[in-house]
Scaffold this motif. Structure first.
Motif, PDB file in Angstrom:
ATOM      1  N   LEU A  47       0.834  -1.209   0.000  1.00  0.00           N
ATOM      2  CA  LEU A  47       0.000   0.000   0.000  1.00  0.00           C
ATOM      3  C   LEU A  47       0.872   1.264   0.000  1.00  0.00           C
ATOM      4  N   ILE A  48       1.959   1.236   0.763  1.00  0.00           N
ATOM      5  CA  ILE A  48       2.873   2.379   0.801  1.00  0.00           C
ATOM      6  C   ILE A  48       3.471   2.597  -0.581  1.00  0.00           C
ATOM      7  N   ARG A  49       3.885   1.512  -1.232  1.00  0.00           N
ATOM      8  CA  ARG A  49       4.460   1.612  -2.576  1.00  0.00           C
ATOM      9  C   ARG A  49       3.431   2.086  -3.605  1.00  0.00           C
ATOM     10  N   GLN A  50       2.175   1.672  -3.441  1.00  0.00           N
ATOM     11  CA  GLN A  50       1.125   2.152  -4.351  1.00  0.00           C
ATOM     12  C   GLN A  50       0.899   3.645  -4.162  1.00  0.00           C
ATOM     13  N   ALA A  51       0.878   4.076  -2.920  1.00  0.00           N
ATOM     14  CA  ALA A  51       0.617   5.485  -2.620  1.00  0.00           C
ATOM     15  C   ALA A  51       1.771   6.379  -3.063  1.00  0.00           C
ATOM     16  N   GLU A  52       2.995   5.911  -2.889  1.00  0.00           N
ATOM     17  CA  GLU A  52       4.199   6.681  -3.217  1.00  0.00           C
ATOM     18  C   GLU A  52       5.161   5.786  -3.990  1.00  0.00           C
ATOM     19  N   PRO A  53       4.988   5.678  -5.303  1.00  0.00           N
ATOM     20  CA  PRO A  53       5.828   4.777  -6.094  1.00  0.00           C
ATOM     21  C   PRO A  53       7.331   5.060  -5.992  1.00  0.00           C
ATOM     22  N   ASP A  54       7.726   6.286  -5.664  1.00  0.00           N
ATOM     23  CA  ASP A  54       9.147   6.629  -5.559  1.00  0.00           C
ATOM     24  C   ASP A  54       9.684   6.509  -4.137  1.00  0.00           C
ATOM     25  N   VAL A  55       8.933   5.841  -3.263  1.00  0.00           N
ATOM     26  CA  VAL A  55       9.367   5.669  -1.877  1.00  0.00           C
ATOM     27  C   VAL A  55      10.689   4.892  -1.843  1.00  0.00           C
ATOM     28  N   VAL A  56      11.525   5.238  -0.882  1.00  0.00           N
ATOM     29  CA  VAL A  56      12.803   4.551  -0.679  1.00  0.00           C
ATOM     30  C   VAL A  56      12.676   3.694   0.577  1.00  0.00           C
ATOM     31  N   GLU A  57      13.039   2.421   0.449  1.00  0.00           N
ATOM     32  CA  GLU A  57      13.000   1.522   1.607  1.00  0.00           C
ATOM     33  C   GLU A  57      14.368   1.531   2.276  1.00  0.00           C
ATOM     34  N   GLU A  58      14.350   1.608   3.582  1.00  0.00           N
ATOM     35  CA  GLU A  58      15.566   1.570   4.387  1.00  0.00           C
ATOM     36  C   GLU A  58      15.421   0.506   5.461  1.00  0.00           C
ATOM     37  N   TRP A  59      16.523   0.161   6.086  1.00  0.00           N
ATOM     38  CA  TRP A  59      16.558  -0.831   7.174  1.00  0.00           C
ATOM     39  C   TRP A  59      17.399  -0.202   8.264  1.00  0.00           C
ATOM     40  N   LYS A  60      16.771   0.260   9.341  1.00  0.00           N
ATOM     41  CA  LYS A  60      17.489   1.023  10.362  1.00  0.00           C
ATOM     42  C   LYS A  60      17.273   0.445  11.748  1.00  0.00           C
ATOM     43  N   TRP A  61      18.043   0.966  12.676  1.00  0.00           N
ATOM     44  CA  TRP A  61      17.899   0.641  14.092  1.00  0.00           C
ATOM     45  C   TRP A  61      17.864  -0.866  14.341  1.00  0.00           C
ATOM     46  N   ARG A  62      18.804  -1.552  13.743  1.00  0.00           N
ATOM     47  CA  ARG A  62      18.940  -3.004  13.918  1.00  0.00           C
ATOM     48  C   ARG A  62      17.689  -3.780  13.558  1.00  0.00           C
ATOM     49  N   GLY A  63      17.084  -3.452  12.455  1.00  0.00           N
ATOM     50  CA  GLY A  63      16.021  -4.303  11.957  1.00  0.00           C
ATOM     51  C   GLY A  63      14.640  -3.713  11.848  1.00  0.00           C
ATOM     52  N   VAL A  64      14.541  -2.415  11.602  1.00  0.00           N
ATOM     53  CA  VAL A  64      13.232  -1.789  11.441  1.00  0.00           C
ATOM     54  C   VAL A  64      13.066  -1.334   9.988  1.00  0.00           C
ATOM     55  N   PRO A  65      12.042  -1.858   9.295  1.00  0.00           N
ATOM     56  CA  PRO A  65      11.758  -1.349   7.955  1.00  0.00           C
ATOM     57  C   PRO A  65      11.324   0.116   8.033  1.00  0.00           C
ATOM     58  N   VAL A  66      11.879   0.934   7.141  1.00  0.00           N
ATOM     59  CA  VAL A  66      11.581   2.364   7.121  1.00  0.00           C
ATOM     60  C   VAL A  66      11.290   2.768   5.674  1.00  0.00           C
ATOM     61  N   TRP A  67      10.248   3.572   5.500  1.00  0.00           N
ATOM     62  CA  TRP A  67       9.901   4.084   4.177  1.00  0.00           C
ATOM     63  C   TRP A  67      10.109   5.589   4.184  1.00  0.00           C
ATOM     64  N   GLU A  68      10.887   6.067   3.195  1.00  0.00           N
ATOM     65  CA  GLU A  68      11.261   7.478   3.148  1.00  0.00           C
ATOM     66  C   GLU A  68      10.954   8.106   1.796  1.00  0.00           C
ATOM     67  N   ARG A  69      10.659   9.374   1.861  1.00  0.00           N
ATOM     68  CA  ARG A  69      10.544  10.230   0.672  1.00  0.00           C
ATOM     69  C   ARG A  69      10.725  11.648   1.180  1.00  0.00           C
ATOM     70  N   SER A  70      11.874  12.238   0.916  1.00  0.00           N
ATOM     71  CA  SER A  70      12.253  13.552   1.454  1.00  0.00           C
ATOM     72  C   SER A  70      12.249  13.537   2.982  1.00  0.00           C
ATOM     73  N   GLY A  71      12.550  12.403   3.561  1.00  0.00           N
ATOM     74  CA  GLY A  71      12.514  12.201   5.009  1.00  0.00           C
ATOM     75  C   GLY A  71      11.684  10.959   5.311  1.00  0.00           C
ATOM     76  N   ILE A  72      11.664  10.572   6.572  1.00  0.00           N
ATOM     77  CA  ILE A  72      10.933   9.364   6.963  1.00  0.00           C
ATOM     78  C   ILE A  72       9.431   9.590   6.862  1.00  0.00           C
ATOM     79  N   ILE A  73       8.762   8.693   6.151  1.00  0.00           N
ATOM     80  CA  ILE A  73       7.298   8.679   6.116  1.00  0.00           C
ATOM     81  C   ILE A  73       6.822   7.881   7.323  1.00  0.00           C
ATOM     82  N   CYS A  74       7.248   6.604   7.375  1.00  0.00           N
ATOM     83  CA  CYS A  74       6.850   5.769   8.506  1.00  0.00           C
ATOM     84  C   CYS A  74       7.793   4.586   8.659  1.00  0.00           C
ATOM     85  N   THR A  75       7.684   3.946   9.816  1.00  0.00           N
ATOM     86  CA  THR A  75       8.419   2.720  10.101  1.00  0.00           C
ATOM     87  C   THR A  75       7.403   1.600  10.270  1.00  0.00           C
ATOM     88  N   GLY A  76       7.847   0.365  10.116  1.00  0.00           N
ATOM     89  CA  GLY A  76       6.969  -0.794  10.267  1.00  0.00           C
ATOM     90  C   GLY A  76       7.555  -1.812  11.217  1.00  0.00           C
TER      91      GLY A  76
END
Length: 146
Positions: A47-76
């Motif tokens: 759903l995040i990728r559908q909403a923001e196709p240019d979202v960047v996925e990151e992996w931070k804080w020893r194992g937290v999925p993070v979605w960014e676009r001009s900054g952090i959108i949300c973590t999962g």
């Protein structure tokens, strides 16, 4: 000379040769969960990728999925009884559908706790993701314009 320990290393997503990408690490987390939490994390990711196709996925804080676009959108984050989507600047977002149900007392973040039996309001979640990305982009433009 100081010995570098794992706890001293930067927690971002820089990759060395042969290391998995953030997206591959998120794939692996979804696979290893093997239950409703993995299915839920995969669904919100889609759903995040559908909403923001240019979202960047990151992996931070020893194992937290993070979605960014001009900054952090949300973590999962995944816990025993909940998948938690934490929006970095959620307190500044309109939430007409009332998705935010956790971390409501803070001045910055807001979160959505998704339990096993919960149905995700997909359109409302995508609208929230788009709003978070737009807020990040506006803040980024403001910074660059001084």
């Amino acid at each position: 000379m100081k010995k570098v320990t794992a706890s001293m290393k930067k927690s971002g997503s820089e990759q060395g040769p042969g290391e998995a990408s953030p997206s591959q690490l998120i794939d692996a987390r979804i696979e290893e969960l093997r239950d409703w939490r993995g299915e839920t994390l995969a669904r919100v990711r889609a759903l995040i990728r559908q909403a923001e196709p240019d979202v960047v996925e990151e992996w931070k804080w020893r194992g937290v999925p993070v979605w960014e676009r001009s900054g952090i959108i949300c973590t999962g984050e995944t816990y025993k009884s909940v998948v938690k989507l934490t929006f970095a600047r959620g307190a500044a977002l309109e939430d007409p559908s009332g998705l935010f149900n956790s971390s409501l007392e803070g001045n910055t973040r807001r979160a959505i706790d998704i339990h096993e039996s919960d149905k995700i309001d997909e359109e409302a979640l995508k609208a929230l993701v788009r709003a978070a990305a737009a807020l990040n982009a506006a803040a980024s433009r403001k910074k660059s314009n001084g």
